[in-house]
Design an enzyme around this catalytic site. Sequence first.
Site, mmCIF file in Angstrom:
data_model
loop_
_atom_site.group_PDB
_atom_site.id
_atom_site.type_symbol
_atom_site.label_atom_id
_atom_site.label_comp_id
_atom_site.label_asym_id
_atom_site.label_seq_id
_atom_site.Cartn_x
_atom_site.Cartn_y
_atom_site.Cartn_z
ATOM 1 N N GLU A 195 0.878 -1.167 0.000
ATOM 2 C CA GLU A 195 0.000 0.000 0.000
ATOM 3 C C GLU A 195 0.916 1.218 0.000
ATOM 4 O OE1 GLU A 195 -2.266 0.833 3.529
ATOM 5 O OE2 GLU A 195 -3.585 2.219 2.457
ATOM 6 N N ARG B 294 6.101 -13.023 9.419
ATOM 7 C CA ARG B 294 6.638 -11.679 9.319
ATOM 8 C C ARG B 294 8.049 -11.646 9.908
ATOM 9 N NH1 ARG B 294 4.385 -6.471 9.218
ATOM 10 N NH2 ARG B 294 2.205 -6.929 8.925
ATOM 11 N N LYS C 46 4.845 0.411 10.475
ATOM 12 C CA LYS C 46 4.765 1.678 9.743
ATOM 13 C C LYS C 46 4.285 2.811 10.643
ATOM 14 C CE LYS C 46 3.917 0.414 4.903
ATOM 15 N NZ LYS C 46 2.888 0.349 3.850
#
Length: 572
Positions: free
Chosen positions: A50, A274, A284
Amino acid sequence: MTEANASTKADSTPAAPEPARPSNFIRDTIIEDLKTGKYNGRVWTRFPPEPNGYLHIGHAKAICLDFGLADEFGGGTNLRFDDTNPEKEETEYVESIMADVKWLGFEWEGLYYASDYFQQLHDWAVQLIKADKAYVDDLSAEEIRKHRGTLTEPGKESPFRSRTVEENLDLFARMKAGEFPDGSRVLRAKIDMASPNLNMRDPVMYRILHAEHHRTGDKWCIYPMYDYAHGQSDSLENITHSMCTLEFEDHRPLYNWFIQELGIFPSQQMEFDRLNLTYTLLSKRKLLQLVQEKRVSGWDDPRMPTLSGIRRRGYTPEALRNFVANIGVTKTNGTLELAMLEHFVREDLNRSAQRVMAVVRPLKVVIDNYPEGQTEEMDAVNNPEDESAGKRKVPFSRELYIEQDDFREIPPKGYFRLSPGKEVRLRYGYFITAQSVVKNDKGDVTEVHVTYDPATRGGNAPDGRKVKSTIHWVSAAHAINAEARLYDNLFSKEDPNDVPEGQDFTANLNPNSLETVTDAKLEPSLKSALPGARYQFERLGYFCVDTDSKPGAPVFNRTVALKDTWAKKQSK
RNA sequence: UGGGCCGUCGACUAAUGGUAGGUCAAGUGCCUUUGGAGCACUUUGUCUAGGUUCGAAUCCUAGCGGCCCAGCCA
């Protein structure tokens, strides 16, 4: 981001050795699919960020996996921007992401945006409405939440769930036409409000958002949710293997549901763990907070785990790729030691970085018996790991700088370096013996007077006598002054999120994560070093020319220190 | 307390019913014109309890522990 090109130019990683292809469960599944002909031998992946922030080292793992696996099996990878939320996304991020992927060394086949599919996604939504598989809900966000039930209790159906197809079609058309304000209605999939999987309790497909989209502008005022857009985007691109992280496992049934109901190309989602690193935050939101609160100088602060930060710090794409290839891909969630990453950085830099002599904390040395005004050119090896790197000349003279750490008036046990009466070798220079010191008012040693043995030129004694230590130096008259930025971990705790009640992760910020030294002394060959260029400062560590450098005022970032067994021994 | 996923040296990971191996870290020695690099060696591990089997890290059951999920974020 503008420095991406400069750093890329300075990369010295042409001939990559045959990359390791370690086995993992995803790779095994692909091999199995190839065997059974599931996708007719095709392997096509996508990397779907994104564009709402900068890529970090966690993304590097995903990128290497997506591109690496497709490449290994003769397929390709698309870069697709998952831009379904106009409120968070910006073109600036799109550009930085493209630069980062390229820097890592990958080339995408197709470049797409989820927003390319808005029309198709909309048409499919209409199709689902017609099949009575979707409905417009007038409930507020709050009411929807209440109706969803809890982890242990089933949800309740919305009173609007039984609307007729005609009414739904009409309402959805009017949502699209902009007749309703934000938040007033949503389109929902009609699945099962009692499902133990909360994602299946009539998930929202579309929400109303009168927002400017970075690519489609104000063309749309309804936007698809991730769950409604992602699988179909994969399907539209004929993605065979859609890798994502573990937290999306619960979304897979929904991913499959849309594909099934729509009867479109069956991409398959696979989830892996992850990346987590000690002393590092890879969220983020938190990285953004560090930037906004000015705890760091920006997204590309060399202490940041962003690809732009790491690049500026001096890490190589090769090192990152090797790291990812060696950490494995599983479904266990663990935390890797930062030392593992640093190992791969050192390993790569050791074979590629030119050696150079630089003194970060200078101490003046005067060779009393060396002729005043004389200068010699000493031969220095550029890279002992790579003979083809050749040699260079380094000027030597009567007054030098050595590292403050390399002299002790009273040497501790096991100290091999210079101390009164002790002889050491100046690398590529002469043997010297400390004779006396000059001190300031505070009693600090400001100057060491030594004598040299002219017979040891180049560093070897004809009589065969050995010396325990070799230290680096820079000729005072020829030295270039530079700023050196010495980095340490951004956080002082292994787990930066481990904080006392009521505090946040910033409480764990390491106050000593950056030490700036302004009077480092460099050998003159560094005069023309370009931003992004990487060197090993002998005995100190790997350093990289920072983009803040100005002509005549170079700035060096310490990428990573060399392993230091003396320091380790001392700290015990 | 519902659902999903996961437990192998200190860390990460391999072994796909048949010798528990590798990398990092740690330690020892050798070597060294970087106390770097390299080389050699060493230490420590299958969450627990049952079961199936000639044989289980692997399959089954139960327990224990961890992670994720109740956005109109992705």
